[in-house]
Design an enzyme around this catalytic site. Structure first.
Site, PDB file in Angstrom:
ATOM      1  N   HIS A  44       0.752  -1.147  -0.119  1.00  0.00           N
ATOM      2  CA  HIS A  44      -0.009  -0.082   0.046  1.00  0.00           C
ATOM      3  C   HIS A  44       0.880   1.375   0.133  1.00  0.00           C
ATOM      4  O   HIS A  44       1.979   1.263   0.478  1.00  0.00           O
ATOM      5  CB  HIS A  44      -0.894   0.129   1.141  1.00  0.00           C
ATOM      6  CG  HIS A  44      -2.204  -0.941   1.011  1.00  0.00           C
ATOM      7  ND1 HIS A  44      -3.138  -1.250   1.833  1.00  0.00           N
ATOM      8  CD2 HIS A  44      -2.210  -1.874  -0.011  1.00  0.00           C
ATOM      9  CE1 HIS A  44      -3.861  -2.048   1.510  1.00  0.00           C
ATOM     10  NE2 HIS A  44      -3.549  -2.492   0.503  1.00  0.00           N
ATOM     11  N   GLU A  46       1.187   4.017   1.743  1.00  0.00           N
ATOM     12  CA  GLU A  46       1.877   4.592   3.081  1.00  0.00           C
ATOM     13  C   GLU A  46       3.216   3.761   3.298  1.00  0.00           C
ATOM     14  O   GLU A  46       4.159   4.299   3.823  1.00  0.00           O
ATOM     15  CB  GLU A  46       0.852   4.264   4.339  1.00  0.00           C
ATOM     16  CG  GLU A  46      -0.589   4.722   3.920  1.00  0.00           C
ATOM     17  CD  GLU A  46      -1.419   3.906   3.451  1.00  0.00           C
ATOM     18  OE1 GLU A  46      -1.063   3.226   2.346  1.00  0.00           O
ATOM     19  OE2 GLU A  46      -2.692   3.782   4.022  1.00  0.00           O
ATOM     20  N   CYS A  69      -5.528   1.662   6.054  1.00  0.00           N
ATOM     21  CA  CYS A  69      -6.311   0.485   6.196  1.00  0.00           C
ATOM     22  C   CYS A  69      -6.042  -0.236   7.445  1.00  0.00           C
ATOM     23  O   CYS A  69      -4.892   0.156   7.929  1.00  0.00           O
ATOM     24  CB  CYS A  69      -6.069  -0.512   4.868  1.00  0.00           C
ATOM     25  SG  CYS A  69      -4.599  -1.395   4.955  1.00  0.00           S
ATOM     26  N   THR A 190     -24.070  -0.032 -32.561  1.00  0.00           N
ATOM     27  CA  THR A 190     -22.837   0.093 -32.598  1.00  0.00           C
ATOM     28  C   THR A 190     -21.801  -0.751 -33.247  1.00  0.00           C
ATOM     29  O   THR A 190     -21.111  -0.442 -34.334  1.00  0.00           O
ATOM     30  CB  THR A 190     -22.456   1.035 -31.284  1.00  0.00           C
ATOM     31  OG1 THR A 190     -22.953   1.824 -30.883  1.00  0.00           O
ATOM     32  CG2 THR A 190     -20.802   1.403 -31.709  1.00  0.00           C
ATOM     33  N   ASP A 194     -20.267   0.456 -36.676  1.00  0.00           N
ATOM     34  CA  ASP A 194     -18.726   0.735 -36.534  1.00  0.00           C
ATOM     35  C   ASP A 194     -17.987  -0.400 -36.584  1.00  0.00           C
ATOM     36  O   ASP A 194     -16.933  -0.162 -36.806  1.00  0.00           O
ATOM     37  CB  ASP A 194     -18.819   1.548 -35.352  1.00  0.00           C
ATOM     38  CG  ASP A 194     -19.365   2.962 -35.571  1.00  0.00           C
ATOM     39  OD1 ASP A 194     -19.946   3.386 -36.428  1.00  0.00           O
ATOM     40  OD2 ASP A 194     -19.516   3.570 -34.270  1.00  0.00           O
ATOM     41  N   GLU A 277     -19.717   3.167 -24.315  1.00  0.00           N
ATOM     42  CA  GLU A 277     -19.394   4.118 -25.574  1.00  0.00           C
ATOM     43  C   GLU A 277     -20.321   4.073 -26.570  1.00  0.00           C
ATOM     44  O   GLU A 277     -20.175   4.512 -27.616  1.00  0.00           O
ATOM     45  CB  GLU A 277     -18.002   3.602 -26.127  1.00  0.00           C
ATOM     46  CG  GLU A 277     -16.861   3.321 -25.014  1.00  0.00           C
ATOM     47  CD  GLU A 277     -15.376   3.533 -25.505  1.00  0.00           C
ATOM     48  OE1 GLU A 277     -15.360   3.837 -26.791  1.00  0.00           O
ATOM     49  OE2 GLU A 277     -14.408   3.102 -25.040  1.00  0.00           O
TER      50      GLU A 277
HETATM   51  C1  AOF Z   1      -4.533   1.729   2.132  1.00  0.00           C
HETATM   52  N1  AOF Z   1      -3.446   2.027   1.231  1.00  0.00           N
HETATM   53  O1  AOF Z   1      -2.544   2.219  -0.788  1.00  0.00           O
HETATM   54  C2  AOF Z   1      -4.729   0.937  -0.444  1.00  0.00           C
HETATM   55  C3  AOF Z   1      -5.546   0.886   0.440  1.00  0.00           C
HETATM   56  O2  AOF Z   1      -6.398  -7.007   0.361  1.00  0.00           O
HETATM   57  P1  AOF Z   1      -5.472  -5.660   0.263  1.00  0.00           P
HETATM   58  O3  AOF Z   1      -4.186  -5.663   1.137  1.00  0.00           O
HETATM   59  O4  AOF Z   1      -5.106  -5.340  -1.199  1.00  0.00           O
HETATM   60  O5  AOF Z   1      -6.202  -4.203   0.770  1.00  0.00           O
HETATM   61  C4  AOF Z   1      -7.110  -3.836   0.049  1.00  0.00           C
HETATM   62  C5  AOF Z   1      -8.282  -2.838   0.799  1.00  0.00           C
HETATM   63  O6  AOF Z   1      -7.061  -1.798   1.282  1.00  0.00           O
HETATM   64  C6  AOF Z   1      -8.902  -1.975  -0.280  1.00  0.00           C
HETATM   65  O7  AOF Z   1     -10.102  -2.614  -0.723  1.00  0.00           O
HETATM   66  C7  AOF Z   1      -9.059  -0.825   0.308  1.00  0.00           C
HETATM   67  O8  AOF Z   1      -9.934  -0.692   1.154  1.00  0.00           O
HETATM   68  C8  AOF Z   1      -7.628  -0.563   1.114  1.00  0.00           C
HETATM   69  N2  AOF Z   1      -6.737   0.082   0.198  1.00  0.00           N
HETATM   70  N3  AOF Z   1      -5.778   1.258   1.629  1.00  0.00           N
HETATM   71  O9  AOF Z   1      -4.406   2.022   3.504  1.00  0.00           O
HETATM   72  C9  AOF Z   1      -3.423   1.870  -0.064  1.00  0.00           C
HETATM   73  N4  AOF Z   1      -4.559   0.614  -1.814  1.00  0.00           N
HETATM   74 ZN    ZN Z   2      -3.168  -0.107   3.602  1.00  0.00          ZN
END
Ligand code: AOF
Ligand code: ZN
Length: 353
Positions: A44, A46, A69, A190, A194, A277
């Site tokens: 993530h 952070e 999270c 479409t 197209d 689209e």
């Molecule tokens: C954060 N920082 O950069 C992101 C977050 O199962 P995981 O570990 O992939 O966690 C997914 C969940 O975490 C996602 O659904 C969202 O709620 C959170 N995403 N949280 O602190 C991050 N990408």
């Molecule tokens: Zn996280």
């Protein structure tokens, strides 16, 4: 925070179903570390930023574009990493509505870390609008309807010939939009008019090719259509009301009696962000049923005039105000791409939940 949001965008097309998140560590007015969630399953934002900052994270401010999270998912909780790093203050725009991940703010405050909320909240919510929508709506995908129209809100000339209205800059933007969708859809009309390919052909490729979807009766989809001919390479689905008989090699077929029911099937199949689209028929149906979450209009500097195909098929347009949209909409973004003007609208009643 704007820097964190810019970093978050580097995950464009690579994080779904996770959100795009960016983070910046600031110590004494200086950026000492930054990062973003680069890919689903990866660390993530952070954690990347704090790792980059190292010891300089102690006593620092952490700007992160989503509430950290608080759960063990594909990675350990970010809250624990923030606490362990000795961060003094955390600044976020919006909370994470994901029930399994939420609770970060409370956890941080309990650990004695100051948390400021609501900074750049609108921009952050807009960036992850499909993710945020999915947390509250399990009945359908977030629907972005993109249409290229003339100044007089027409889709095609009187003779219905295939006319490219917008220029190369707008085209590139559309391909960029495609990369952030789980699926790209058109109506059967479409396909017949197209013969589109609906693939991402410019810019950075997404982690997964978006699924291509045709709304219409399977029996009327020609086996010679480009979508059908490439269906073994790129996932291609047809959403029909009736069962139909013809076989379309490599194409998955779904049957549901209404457009709403078809959207429910798509969500159930994992489609959280659907980019539609066209054409006029499908656009009109979606707009009339109130199923459009973002309307993206590219206006090209041409007039198609009387007899042309109106963009919002079946939906009343005020003839005295060409381009006036059915329903109540608010402008989210406006931007020029070459000679074309892009306007993004959201339904006026609901905000970007
Ligand atoms: C954060 N920082 O950069 C992101 C977050 O199962 P995981 O570990 O992939 O966690 C997914 C969940 O975490 C996602 O659904 C969202 O709620 C959170 N995403 N949280 O602190 C991050 N990408
Ligand atoms: Zn996280």
């Amino acid at each position: 925070m704007r820097r964190a949001l810019r970093l978050a965008r580097r995950g464009w097309g690579w994080t779904a179903p996770n959100p795009m998140v960016g983070a910046v560590v600031v110590q004494g007015g200086e950026v000492v570390g930054e990062g973003w969630h680069a890919e689903l399953g990866g660390p993530h934002a952070e954690v990347v930023a704090l790792t980059a900052a190292g010891d300089r994270a102690r006593g620092a401010d952490l700007y992160v574009s989503l509430e950290p999270c608080n759960h063990h998912g594909r990675t350990p909780p970010c809250t624990e990493a923030v606490i362990a790093a000795g961060v003094r203050r955390v600044i976020i725009p919006v909370r994470d509505p994901n029930p399994v991940a939420q609770g970060g703010v409370d956890r941080l405050r309990a650990a004695g870390i100051a948390v400021t909320e609501g900074v750049e909240a609108e921009a952050a919510a807009e960036l992850n609008a499909p993710f945020l929508f999915a947390q509250h709506h399990a009945d359908r995908p977030f629907v972005t309807l993109k249409l290229a129209v003339s100044m007089d809100a027409m889709l095609a000339p009187r003779d219905r010939s295939r006319l490219q209205l917008t220029g190369p800059e707008a085209m590139r933007e559309v391909h960029r939009m495609r990369a952030n969708a789980d699926a790209i859809a058109v109506g059967l009309g479409t396909v017949l008019a197209d013969d589109p390919t609906l693939t991402v052909r410019s810019g950075r490729r997404p982690r997964q090719a978006p699924t291509r979807i045709v709304f219409g009766e399977a029996d009327r989809v020609p086996r010679s259509a480009a979508l059908v001919k490439t269906a073994r390479r790129v996932p291609t689905w047809v959403m029909s009301r009736g069962p139909g008989e013809t076989e379309l090699p490599g194409v998955r077929r779904f049957t549901a009696p209404t457009l709403e029911a078809q959207l429910a099937v798509l969500r159930h199949e994992g489609i959280r962000h659907l980019l539609v689209e066209g054409g006029a028929g499908l656009a009109g149906e979606l707009l009339t049923a109130g199923l459009v979450d973002r309307l993206v209009i590219f206006r090209a500097p041409v007039l198609l005039g009387a007899g042309a195909l109106a963009a919002f098929g079946g939906v009343e347009l005020d003839a005295t105000a060409p381009g006036e949209l059915p329903g109540r909409w608010q402008v989210v973004t406006e931007r020029a791409f070459g000679h074309d003007q892009m306007t993004v609208y959201a339904p006026a009643a609901s905000s970007a939940r």
